[in-house]
Write a protein that holds these residues in place. Sequence first.
Motif, short mmCIF file in Angstrom:
data_model
loop_
_atom_site.label_atom_id
_atom_site.label_comp_id
_atom_site.label_asym_id
_atom_site.label_seq_id
_atom_site.Cartn_x
_atom_site.Cartn_y
_atom_site.Cartn_z
N ASN A 216 -5.14 0.07 -1.50
CA ASN A 216 -4.82 -1.22 -2.10
C ASN A 216 -4.80 -1.14 -3.63
N GLU A 217 -5.46 -2.06 -4.31
CA GLU A 217 -5.40 -2.15 -5.77
C GLU A 217 -6.02 -0.94 -6.45
N HIS A 218 -6.79 -0.14 -5.74
CA HIS A 218 -7.37 1.07 -6.34
C HIS A 218 -6.30 2.06 -6.76
N GLY A 219 -5.11 1.96 -6.19
CA GLY A 219 -4.00 2.84 -6.58
C GLY A 219 -3.57 2.68 -8.01
N GLU A 234 -8.12 -5.84 4.83
CA GLU A 234 -6.67 -5.66 4.94
C GLU A 234 -6.29 -4.39 4.18
N SER A 235 -5.86 -3.38 4.89
CA SER A 235 -5.46 -2.12 4.27
C SER A 235 -3.95 -2.13 4.07
N ARG A 236 -3.53 -2.45 2.84
CA ARG A 236 -2.12 -2.69 2.56
C ARG A 236 -1.37 -1.44 2.13
N ARG A 405 0.33 -6.51 -7.71
CA ARG A 405 -1.04 -6.13 -8.08
C ARG A 405 -1.91 -5.74 -6.88
N PRO A 406 -1.89 -6.44 -5.76
CA PRO A 406 -2.78 -6.06 -4.65
C PRO A 406 -2.47 -4.70 -4.03
N TYR A 407 -1.32 -4.12 -4.38
CA TYR A 407 -0.93 -2.81 -3.85
C TYR A 407 -1.27 -1.67 -4.82
#
Length: 437
Positions: A216-219, A234-236, A405-407
């Motif tokens: 997610n946002e850690h990317g 939720e693992s996006r 952003r959430p990705y």
Amino acid sequence: MSSYAQHIATVQARFDAALAASGFDSALVYAGQPRVAFLDDNPAPYKVNPLFKYWVPVIQSPKSAVYYEPGSKPIVFLHQPRDFWHAHVDVPHEEWQNHVELVVVDAPEKIASYLGSKLERSAFLGENFAEPVASWKTAAVNPQALIDHLHFHRAIKTSWEVENMRQANLLAATAHNAARDAFFAGKSELEIHAAYLAAINFRESEVPYNSIVALNEHGAVLHYDVYQTQAPQESRSFLIDAGALYRGYCADITRTYARTDGFFADLIKAVDQAQQDLLSEIKPGINYYQLHVSQHLKIAQILSDFDLVKGSAESIYEQGYSSPFFPHGLGHFIGLQVHDVGGHQRNDRGDMYDRDPRHPFLRLLRDVEVGQVFTIEPGLYVVDQLLEDFAGNNDFNWQRIDELRPYGGVRIEDSVVVGENGNNENLTRDAFAQIES
């Protein structure tokens, strides 16, 4: 002649030239030894001196050394201590042993005793923070002129080096596929990391760098390596930047995945295509900086196409709008080290290219030459810290940026061997293709 025989002949020739240019009779390349933690006796994981494994594919024999004097056979002092506390590292008989004089020692003091007065005329290459090595009287310790000469020419890889990097990429690609499957199975970052290591039977200390395993946002954290132990609700998305070692040579691969079709999956495809388009531009004679700028223009076009930033690719780049989304360099040399040396050198005398203020993090500024191996790794991320400078700028579609952003972001990374007239070898994509065939 075998590829290793050709390799060690090349290494000898490069050391001959470097020693002559820097005025030294010989070189003593120390493998290094583990450092202990502060106020403790617990050692950190050992990493061999890259100039030692340049000679021989031995990466787990600390306190060993290579002595080389032009015109003579290299002497490899292989350290095998008499020690009932620890298991001995197995060093099997391999071809490299036929090209050196092999001397087994059970203490580093015996290296100095064996060399005698030759030690005083030798340039020492490596770390000498511990005794008895710290007290050895050598002609110099890590003389810059000698190191500059060696580092510049290391950029051109031998056939044996490329063979090892092919195998490293096969290992890394195998592990990447296992990590991808763990992501789609809903695993946590730590579980994905464990799946990566298990797929190739590696300990964590055996990979060439801390793997980036980001959901997610850690990317959007460029060197993220925290590893959450619980899977998110939720693992996006999933970004993994991880490598492998083979005979001391590195692979460095990045891939990005989306759990479902849609906006982010389309963005991954666009960055992947931009990277492949850039790969077709790699030819001897152009400067790597040109490739970096070309990739920025391609990322700028994606920013425009996906309605993240208003304007043409050229206007987005010229105004500096692509930089907060693509803040790092396009790539780096790779080989004995993940970020291999010599990327800023103009020549083997130590003259350097100035870092470009527009792209200060670019690790490679040299002209492209046949035999170089480097990475190509464009990215596109939402990094809030970098976007702060553009707050209120109406050329930025902040609503669309909020959707991304959430990705976190996208990065795609391959390693390329430069060939004649653009006939390059993509070590990374070839490895994935070989596994899947």
